[in-house]
Scaffold this active site. Structure first.
Site, short mmCIF file in Angstrom:
data_model
loop_
_atom_site.label_atom_id
_atom_site.label_comp_id
_atom_site.label_asym_id
_atom_site.label_seq_id
_atom_site.Cartn_x
_atom_site.Cartn_y
_atom_site.Cartn_z
CB SER A 47 1.64 -98.20 26.21
OG SER A 47 1.50 -97.17 25.27
CG ASP A 52 -3.57 -99.86 20.50
OD1 ASP A 52 -3.40 -98.64 20.32
OD2 ASP A 52 -2.85 -100.55 21.25
CG HIS A 67 -3.26 -98.08 23.90
ND1 HIS A 67 -2.17 -98.74 23.37
CD2 HIS A 67 -2.76 -97.30 24.91
CE1 HIS A 67 -1.08 -98.39 24.02
NE2 HIS A 67 -1.41 -97.52 24.97
#
Length: 312
Positions: free
Chosen positions: A160, A254, A284
């Site tokens: 991320s 996601d 995610h």
């Protein structure tokens, strides 16, 4: 494409628990505490490791905490090294929230892993995290012999926001002729600041990371900064040529899926060797859900194998 049954059960449980506030409804410190508690509940705990060492290294604005993981059954030879940047939107996350993931990477890849506790926003806005991340990789290269790693086999990775930092560091290292990075692992990375992509629209709510959450994270980190700056949005770099080979992971459900895929495609178009893997039924954060998602555990092992093969 359908949600993995284990993911669906997790999301259903979260939706039913209406007493839990959203991270974005909390002040940053409260959000960090909530994320830490979530990690303790949903990620693997107590995974074996050869050795860990917590220390600090010099950074551009003071000492940077790091944790060094030595894999089980490591010999005395210099090991390949993975410098890992945790996720959490540049606002939350720390060495503890990603401890299980780093342990798994170390044991499965045979690398010494160095996790970096870079400065967080909004107390330290962009580009503070970038500056710390680059300084950490520079330190690893400069101190390779004393920490038992091979300076010719340095990889960077992150999930991320951490994937964003890994991608940015790879670009900066190329542009400044060092450190020499051999490989990059980008796990559902933030590569742009555009929150109107198809995946943002399709998965805006109800899939763990929501569009409003990413807007909150980006606002806290970027502040009034230039959101087209490649150090914030690496997809906007003038050129991606000459970057190290990459392993790029996305999740099917996601908001960041499309920009991760776009970055993998842009790397390929620039002549960079890329392995792109999309886990259709995942959300995610699934790399950090090893305690509850079978696919999460398998995905970490697959990425570790790619790393091991690349640095062999």
């Amino acid at each position: 494409m359908a949600l993995d049954p284990q993911v669906k059960a997790l999301l259903d449980g979260m939706a039913a628990n209406t007493d839990v506030p959203r991270i974005i409804d909390l002040p940053p410190q409260g959000a960090r505490e909530m994320y830490r508690a979530m990690a303790a509940q949903l990620d693997a705990q107590g995974l074996p490791i050869g050795r860990t060492e917590d220390r600090t290294i010099p950074g551009p604005a003071g000492e940077i905490p790091v944790r060094i993981y030595t894999p089980v059954a490591a010999g005395s030879d210099a090991l390949p090294v993975l410098v890992y940047f945790h996720g959490g939107g540049w606002v939350i996350g720390d060495l503890e929230t990603h401890d299980a993931l780093c342990r798994t990477f170390a044991n499965e890849s045979g690398c010494r892993v160095i996790a970096v506790d870079y400065r967080l926003a909004p107390e330290h806005r962009f580009p503070s995290a970038v500056d710390d991340a680059l300084a950490a990789v520079q330190w690893v290269e400069a101190n390779a012999s004393s920490i038992g790693v091979d300076p010719n086999r340095i990889a960077v990775a992150g999930d991320s926001a951490g994937g964003n930092l890994a991608a940015v560091v790879a670009q900066l290292a190329r542009d400044t002729k060092g450190p020499q990075i051999a490989y990059q692992i980008l796990i559902y990375p933030v590569t742009d600041t555009d929150t109107e992509t198809g995946s943002y629209q399709a998965f805006a709510t109800g899939h763990f990371l929501e569009r409003d959450g990413m807007v909150w994270f980006i606002d806290h980190y970027a502040g009034e900064g230039d959101r087209a700056d490649p150090r914030l949005a690496p997809l906007k770099a003038a050129s991606l040529a000459g970057l190290p080979p990459a392993y790029v992971v996305t999740a099917g459900f996601d908001v960041l899926r499309d920009e991760g895929r776009a970055y993998a495609e842009a790397l390929k178009a620039a002549g960079v060797p890329v392995e792109y893997v999309n886990y259709d039924g995942m959300i995610h954060g699934f790399f950090n859900l090893q305690a509850v998602l079978d696919v999460g555990r398998d995905a970490v092992k697959a990425a570790s194998k790619a790393l091991k093969d690349a640095l062999a």
